[in-house]
Design a protein around this motif. Sequence first.
Motif, PDB file in Angstrom:
ATOM      1  N   TRP A 156      37.948   0.805 182.142  1.00 49.69           N
ATOM      2  CA  TRP A 156      39.074   1.740 182.025  1.00 49.69           C
ATOM      3  C   TRP A 156      40.206   1.338 182.961  1.00 49.69           C
ATOM      4  O   TRP A 156      41.383   1.323 182.574  1.00 49.69           O
ATOM      5  N   ASP A 178      47.522   6.875 176.249  1.00 47.90           N
ATOM      6  CA  ASP A 178      46.436   6.768 175.271  1.00 47.90           C
ATOM      7  C   ASP A 178      45.072   6.675 175.959  1.00 47.90           C
ATOM      8  O   ASP A 178      44.041   6.871 175.320  1.00 47.90           O
ATOM      9  N   LEU A 179      45.066   6.396 177.250  1.00 47.37           N
ATOM     10  CA  LEU A 179      43.820   6.328 178.012  1.00 47.37           C
ATOM     11  C   LEU A 179      43.381   7.704 178.513  1.00 47.37           C
ATOM     12  O   LEU A 179      42.351   7.826 179.178  1.00 47.37           O
ATOM     13  N   PHE A 180      44.157   8.750 178.192  1.00 45.38           N
ATOM     14  CA  PHE A 180      43.838  10.120 178.580  1.00 45.38           C
ATOM     15  C   PHE A 180      43.413  10.915 177.353  1.00 45.38           C
ATOM     16  O   PHE A 180      43.808  10.607 176.231  1.00 45.38           O
ATOM     17  N   ARG A 239      49.191  14.760 177.046  1.00 44.98           N
ATOM     18  CA  ARG A 239      49.790  13.433 176.944  1.00 44.98           C
ATOM     19  C   ARG A 239      51.319  13.470 176.954  1.00 44.98           C
ATOM     20  O   ARG A 239      51.977  12.607 177.542  1.00 44.98           O
ATOM     21  N   LEU A 288      36.537  10.416 184.187  1.00 42.62           N
ATOM     22  CA  LEU A 288      36.477   9.986 182.787  1.00 42.62           C
ATOM     23  C   LEU A 288      35.392  10.757 182.044  1.00 42.62           C
ATOM     24  O   LEU A 288      34.366  11.128 182.616  1.00 42.62           O
ATOM     25  N   LYS A 335      33.922   4.981 173.762  1.00 41.82           N
ATOM     26  CA  LYS A 335      35.036   4.811 174.697  1.00 41.82           C
ATOM     27  C   LYS A 335      35.023   5.956 175.709  1.00 41.82           C
ATOM     28  O   LYS A 335      34.476   7.036 175.450  1.00 41.82           O
ATOM     29  N   TRP A 336      35.638   5.703 176.856  1.00 36.55           N
ATOM     30  CA  TRP A 336      35.788   6.727 177.881  1.00 36.55           C
ATOM     31  C   TRP A 336      37.276   6.927 178.144  1.00 36.55           C
ATOM     32  O   TRP A 336      38.034   5.954 178.240  1.00 36.55           O
ATOM     33  N   LYS A 337      37.676   8.183 178.252  1.00 43.52           N
ATOM     34  CA  LYS A 337      39.080   8.466 178.543  1.00 43.52           C
ATOM     35  C   LYS A 337      39.181   9.395 179.746  1.00 43.52           C
ATOM     36  O   LYS A 337      38.223  10.094 180.093  1.00 43.52           O
TER      37      LYS A 337
END
Length: 605
Positions: free
Chosen positions: A33, A51-53, A75, A135, A142-144
Amino acid sequence: MATDSFPQRLPTLHRLGVPDPSNVSSSEVATEWLDAFSAAITQSDTAAVVDLFLEDGFWKDVIALTWDFRTFEGRKDIKKLLDARLVATGLNKLRLLQEPLKEPVLQKVYPDVVWLRFCFGFTTKHGKGTAVAYLVPLPDSKWKAYTLLTCLNSLTDFPQKLGSLRNWETDHGSWEEKRRQETEFSNNDPTVIVIGAGHSGLETAAGLKYIGVPTLVIEKKPRVGDSWRDRYKALCLHTTIWHSQTPYLKFPPTWPVYTPAAKLADWLEAYASFLELDVWTASTITKTSWNDSTKTWSVEVDRGGKGTRILTVKHLVFATGFGGRPNVPDIPGKASFKGSAVHSSEFKSAADHIGKKAIVVGCCNSAHDIAQDFCSHGVDITMYQRSSTFVISQESLAKMLGVVYNEDVPTELADTYQTSLPWAVVRRLHQRMVPMVAETTDKAILDGLAKVGFKTNLGIHGAGLMSLFLERGGGYYVDTGASKSIIDGNIKIKNGSAIESFTENGLRFADGTELQADIVVFATGYGDPRDFMREVCGDEVASKITKVWGLDEEGQTAGAWKYCGHDGLWFANGDLALSRFHNHHLAMQIKAIEEGILNKADIVI
C-alpha cells in the motif's frame, strides 16, 4: 441517533464483504500500500492517491499539510486537500517504520472490526513528521486506507534544542546573573506572553523556549503551581501517571500512579525552575492593545510591588484553564442564609466543617471529591444532582487508557496513536465499548447507584467520558470511592426537584422539601474559556474569536492550539495529555509565522 452529527459507520467485516483476514502478512500489505501511495504522491497524482482510500475514508492532519488541525472525510474532500496542499507541502521521503511498537500490526478491535495499523515517516518542505495508517481488506484481496493521520513532528531548520542540540557551553559563575536578566527581560521584550503558569502554560512556554522563541509567562498567583495548590485539599488526578506525564521532564519512576494536586503543584514549580522558564508571579496584565499594521500587542503588566512594565510582543497565549469565571447559580434568598455558600474553586477542606451539615450542588468529579471529603470527616452531607451523570470506575478508565498509556509505550508514540483516529471513528468505537463496560466491569456500581436514586447516563450519544470531555469539558465522574459512599447511604442524594431558594438554614426545593446546611458548595463548573481573554483584550478582539473548546464540524477541538480567529492570539487548553502533545504543535506554528514560513492567508482548501 437521528441527531448524531457524526453518522459514520465502522468498516465491519460484514459491511466490507470479507472474512476475517488473520492470516495475512502485515508487513507485506503495508509495504504494498505504501509503495502505491508513495508513487502517487511523487507524481502528484491526487486521483491515484484518493483511490487508495475507502469511499468514506478519512485523512486527519496535525499541521503537516494544513498548518491546522483538520479532518477530511470521503474521497472528494481528501482530493480537495491534496489538490490544494500536496505540491505546496512537498510531501516526500515516505518510509515504512519497522521499529518495535511502530511496525505493521493486524488489530482485532472487535470480533467484526479488523484493521492493519502501520506507521511511516515523511518529510515536507519545512519539516519531518509521522503518519499512522489504518487499512481494511476488500473482497478483491486489496487493502485500502480507512483513515490516515499525518502529524508534523519538527521543523527542519528550527529543531528543538534537545539531546545533542542542547547547550554545550561551560559556565564559570555567570549562570545566576544570566538567568536573572533572562527572566527580567532586561535587554529585550519577549516574542510571546503566555498567561497562566499552570501545566498548559508552562508546557507551552517550554515548547516555545526550546524551539527558539523568547517567551514570558505571567501568573497572577504568588507561586508557580498555585492554580493546583489552591484547589480543595482532597484533589487528586483521576488519570494515571502514564497519561499525565509532562514533556521534556518526566515524572521519576517512583512517582505514584495517581498524583495528588499538591504534589503536582510542587512538581510544576520545580519544572519551571529546571527548564529555566521565564515566569513573573504575582503579576497581572492591566491593559493590552493590538496594532494591526505591525501585528504586535502592547501589554501593560503590573508586577505586584515590582512596578509596571509595558512590553511589545507578537503573540498572546491564554493558558487559563478549561473554563472562565466560576459558574454560580443565581438563587433567591442568599442574603438570608446564615451559613456559608462557596464555589468549589474557593473550597479548601471538610476538616474546617466537622460536626456541621453540608450540601454539594453538582454531581461531577469535583462534586464527588468534595462530598467524599465531607463524608470522610463525618460531616452530614447531601449531594444535589441537577441532571444525570456519566460514571466510570477509575479501574475501567485506567484499563481503557492503558492500551497505549503504559510502562512499555513511549509517551510520544502513545500520544500519536491516541490522536491518530478521527473523532467520528473514536465515537463509533466508544459507542460499543461504553455499554459493554457498563454491563460488565462497572455493573455493580451503576446498579447500586440506581437503587439509591442516583441518575446515570452513557454520555453524549452513548459515547461515554470522551464525548463529554471533548464536547463539554465535564458531565462525568471517574469513581475513586464516592460511589460506594452514595450506595451505602453515607452521602445522601437529592434530585428530581429544582432549587427554589435559600432559607435561613439551607435550601428549599420546588417540591416543598428543605435541606438544612451550614455550608453549601457549588461544584457547578466554569464559564466560557474566552472570559479571561475578553477581560484582558476587550470586546472588539473577543468578537473575532471562534468558539474555544467543544468540537467543530470536523470533530476537532475548537479554537485550542491553533488559529482562533485573531492574529497573534492563541488558546492552550486541555488536560495534561493534550497539553503535553499539542504544546509543540502550537510552538511550531508560532515559530513558522515568525520565520516567514507560515502565512495563514496562503492556505486555502
